[in-house]
Motif scaffolding. Sequence first.
Motif, PDB file in Angstrom:
ATOM      1  N   ALA A  99       0.689  -0.952   0.120  1.00 27.03           N
ATOM      2  CA  ALA A  99      -0.061  -0.333   0.059  1.00 27.03           C
ATOM      3  C   ALA A  99       0.757   1.151   0.222  1.00 27.03           C
ATOM      4  CB  ALA A  99      -0.982  -0.315   0.655  1.00 27.03           C
ATOM      5  N   LYS A 100       1.784   1.155   0.545  1.00 31.10           N
ATOM      6  CA  LYS A 100       3.307   2.457   0.598  1.00 31.10           C
ATOM      7  C   LYS A 100       2.922   2.976  -0.356  1.00 31.10           C
ATOM      8  CE  LYS A 100       5.907   1.497   4.037  1.00 31.10           C
ATOM      9  NZ  LYS A 100       7.196   1.156   5.242  1.00 31.10           N
ATOM     10  N   PRO A 172      -8.867   2.796  11.299  1.00 31.64           N
ATOM     11  CA  PRO A 172      -8.535   2.945  12.916  1.00 31.64           C
ATOM     12  C   PRO A 172      -6.876   3.952  11.740  1.00 31.64           C
ATOM     13  CG  PRO A 172      -9.074   1.015  12.873  1.00 31.64           C
ATOM     14  CD  PRO A 172      -9.478   1.702  10.944  1.00 31.64           C
ATOM     15  N   GLU A 173      -6.243   4.060  13.519  1.00 36.90           N
ATOM     16  CA  GLU A 173      -4.919   5.210  13.042  1.00 36.90           C
ATOM     17  C   GLU A 173      -3.499   4.258  13.822  1.00 36.90           C
ATOM     18  OE1 GLU A 173      -1.807   8.244  13.868  1.00 36.90           O
ATOM     19  OE2 GLU A 173      -2.851   7.309  15.202  1.00 36.90           O
ATOM     20  N   ASP A 202      -6.087   7.035   4.672  1.00 37.08           N
ATOM     21  CA  ASP A 202      -5.787   5.868   4.430  1.00 37.08           C
ATOM     22  C   ASP A 202      -6.477   4.662   5.649  1.00 37.08           C
ATOM     23  OD1 ASP A 202      -3.673   3.458   5.344  1.00 37.08           O
ATOM     24  OD2 ASP A 202      -2.534   4.819   5.568  1.00 37.08           O
ATOM     25  N   GLU A 203      -7.050   3.284   4.810  1.00 34.81           N
ATOM     26  CA  GLU A 203      -7.843   2.548   5.701  1.00 34.81           C
ATOM     27  C   GLU A 203      -7.593   1.148   5.680  1.00 34.81           C
ATOM     28  OE1 GLU A 203     -12.181   3.049   3.401  1.00 34.81           O
ATOM     29  OE2 GLU A 203     -11.588   5.099   3.891  1.00 34.81           O
ATOM     30  N   ILE A 204      -6.190   1.473   5.954  1.00 39.35           N
ATOM     31  CA  ILE A 204      -6.023  -0.583   5.865  1.00 39.35           C
ATOM     32  C   ILE A 204      -6.032  -0.801   6.938  1.00 39.35           C
ATOM     33  CG2 ILE A 204      -3.562   0.389   7.295  1.00 39.35           C
ATOM     34  CD1 ILE A 204      -3.591  -1.557   4.004  1.00 39.35           C
ATOM     35  N   THR A 227     -11.432  12.103  -2.890  1.00 35.41           N
ATOM     36  CA  THR A 227     -10.718  11.119  -2.397  1.00 35.41           C
ATOM     37  C   THR A 227      -9.726  10.002  -3.101  1.00 35.41           C
ATOM     38  OG1 THR A 227     -12.822  11.686  -0.485  1.00 35.41           O
ATOM     39  CG2 THR A 227     -11.164   9.853   0.381  1.00 35.41           C
ATOM     40  N   VAL A 228      -9.207   9.928  -2.177  1.00 33.77           N
ATOM     41  CA  VAL A 228      -7.996   8.812  -3.195  1.00 33.77           C
ATOM     42  C   VAL A 228      -8.596   7.413  -1.234  1.00 33.77           C
ATOM     43  CG1 VAL A 228      -6.045   7.781  -3.384  1.00 33.77           C
ATOM     44  CG2 VAL A 228      -6.576   9.896  -4.091  1.00 33.77           C
ATOM     45  N   ILE A 229      -8.784   6.596  -1.439  1.00 32.59           N
ATOM     46  CA  ILE A 229      -8.881   5.765  -0.133  1.00 32.59           C
ATOM     47  C   ILE A 229      -7.593   4.637  -1.004  1.00 32.59           C
ATOM     48  CG2 ILE A 229     -10.126   3.009   0.198  1.00 32.59           C
ATOM     49  CD1 ILE A 229     -12.570   4.656  -0.547  1.00 32.59           C
ATOM     50  N   LEU A 230      -6.662   4.373   0.235  1.00 29.23           N
ATOM     51  CA  LEU A 230      -5.706   4.027   0.393  1.00 29.23           C
ATOM     52  C   LEU A 230      -5.756   2.610   1.288  1.00 29.23           C
ATOM     53  CD1 LEU A 230      -2.385   4.255   1.165  1.00 29.23           C
ATOM     54  CD2 LEU A 230      -3.385   2.511   2.742  1.00 29.23           C
ATOM     55  N   ASP A 231      -5.611   1.031   0.787  1.00 27.53           N
ATOM     56  CA  ASP A 231      -6.593  -0.336   0.954  1.00 27.53           C
ATOM     57  C   ASP A 231      -5.122  -0.795   0.582  1.00 27.53           C
ATOM     58  OD1 ASP A 231      -7.105  -1.598   3.021  1.00 27.53           O
ATOM     59  OD2 ASP A 231      -9.592  -1.446   2.232  1.00 27.53           O
ATOM     60  N   GLY A 232      -6.033  -2.030   1.218  1.00 25.71           N
ATOM     61  CA  GLY A 232      -4.454  -3.389   1.364  1.00 25.71           C
ATOM     62  C   GLY A 232      -5.107  -4.527   1.487  1.00 25.71           C
ATOM     63  N   PHE A 233      -3.918  -6.135   1.444  1.00 18.48           N
ATOM     64  CA  PHE A 233      -4.227  -6.891   2.083  1.00 18.48           C
ATOM     65  C   PHE A 233      -3.472  -7.459   3.063  1.00 18.48           C
ATOM     66  CE2 PHE A 233      -5.530  -6.481  -1.781  1.00 18.48           C
ATOM     67  CZ  PHE A 233      -7.179  -7.502  -2.168  1.00 18.48           C
ATOM     68  N   SER A 234      -2.383  -7.034   3.565  1.00 16.92           N
ATOM     69  CA  SER A 234      -0.960  -6.542   4.132  1.00 16.92           C
ATOM     70  C   SER A 234      -2.287  -6.833   6.001  1.00 16.92           C
ATOM     71  CB  SER A 234       0.157  -5.818   4.917  1.00 16.92           C
ATOM     72  OG  SER A 234       0.418  -6.265   3.412  1.00 16.92           O
TER      73      SER A 234
END
Length: 388
Positions: A99-100, A172-173, A202-204, A227-234
Amino acid sequence: MTLAERMYNLGTETAFEVLAKARALEAQGRDIIHLEIGEPDFDTPKHIVDAGVRALQEGYTHYGPTPGLPELREAIARNSREVRGIDTDPGQVVVTPGAKPIMFYVILALAEPGAEVIYPNPGFPIYESMIRFSGATPVPMQLLEEKDYHPDLNDLATKITDRTRLIIINSPENPCGSALTKDELETIANLARGKNLYVMADEIYKDILYTGEHFSIAAFPEMAKQTVILDGFSKSYAMTGWRLGYGIMPEELVPHITRLAVNSVSCAASFSQRAAIAALDGPQDDVQAMAAEFAQRRRLIADGLRSIPGINCPEPEGAFYVFPSIKETGISSAEFEERALNEAGVALLSGSAFGAFGEGYVRLSYANSQENIKTALERLSGFVESLV
């Protein structure tokens, strides 16, 4: 050798530095409990691994399209519609190795000298690092201990100017474990809507939430356009080593983010992407079980830290971190980190690694067993009692 000046603006993630120190002590025979790394201590669910193995056997070992395999982009869009209630098109999705890169590319695409980027502080250290690297001015949005690490949104309103190009939120942060409420997100949306800026959400950690349900700022009227939603699978699927993340963004940004990906990583691994489809479309039992176990550990570690004289620890609302205040110990965050490792055998992170407002705090990841957390608490209790 002369380095480009911008290289001196790059920060780092100290978690890996502390891990290296901890490993060196272990090589000397020391017993170290690892609470420094933000990585789920669970294996990737079997059906996901099986899908990855099957993909390798089927020949998914070659380059794929830079923004991602079409079938994964469709799965992500479908999942986003279900989870966030947002009308997401596959053409809005860009898949990256981790996601970075989304964070990196969005900041590079929008920030430049003379521009400002608002970001949470204490916050994930790469936000500030990349803002400075881009030449823009980082503007911290302080998360307040007395508000359980929520921001003062009246103060945020004063920080938004004509130079603001991006507002970063993380819920969450990391490192604080706080989660923005729907009302807070609506306030931020109202502050941003119609202005010449984007929000990067950032919704990881969205699947590791202990109270209520996840809500995305992009779901408010007109905000998907900004909005840019940042997410991933980690984090959700314990897939850190698969290196796979994604961004969901307004379509006008997609070609620019894709071009940055072409110039840097070419594409994410195809077999990882096939496994990710199985993650999204398959059973979610493992995700729910992992979140339930984190909930038990949260209570264990937060209550345990609060029982130590000189430590104050707000209750985490999501993710798998606690961010206790160690101000009453009389030592700095960096010294606490160093001495906790060397004297107590507990690897944790200095709060100052997460920004200037992190001084006086430390971050502990409870991505470790309950047994190890109990032992760490016993060790920290003895260590802190020797200080206060």
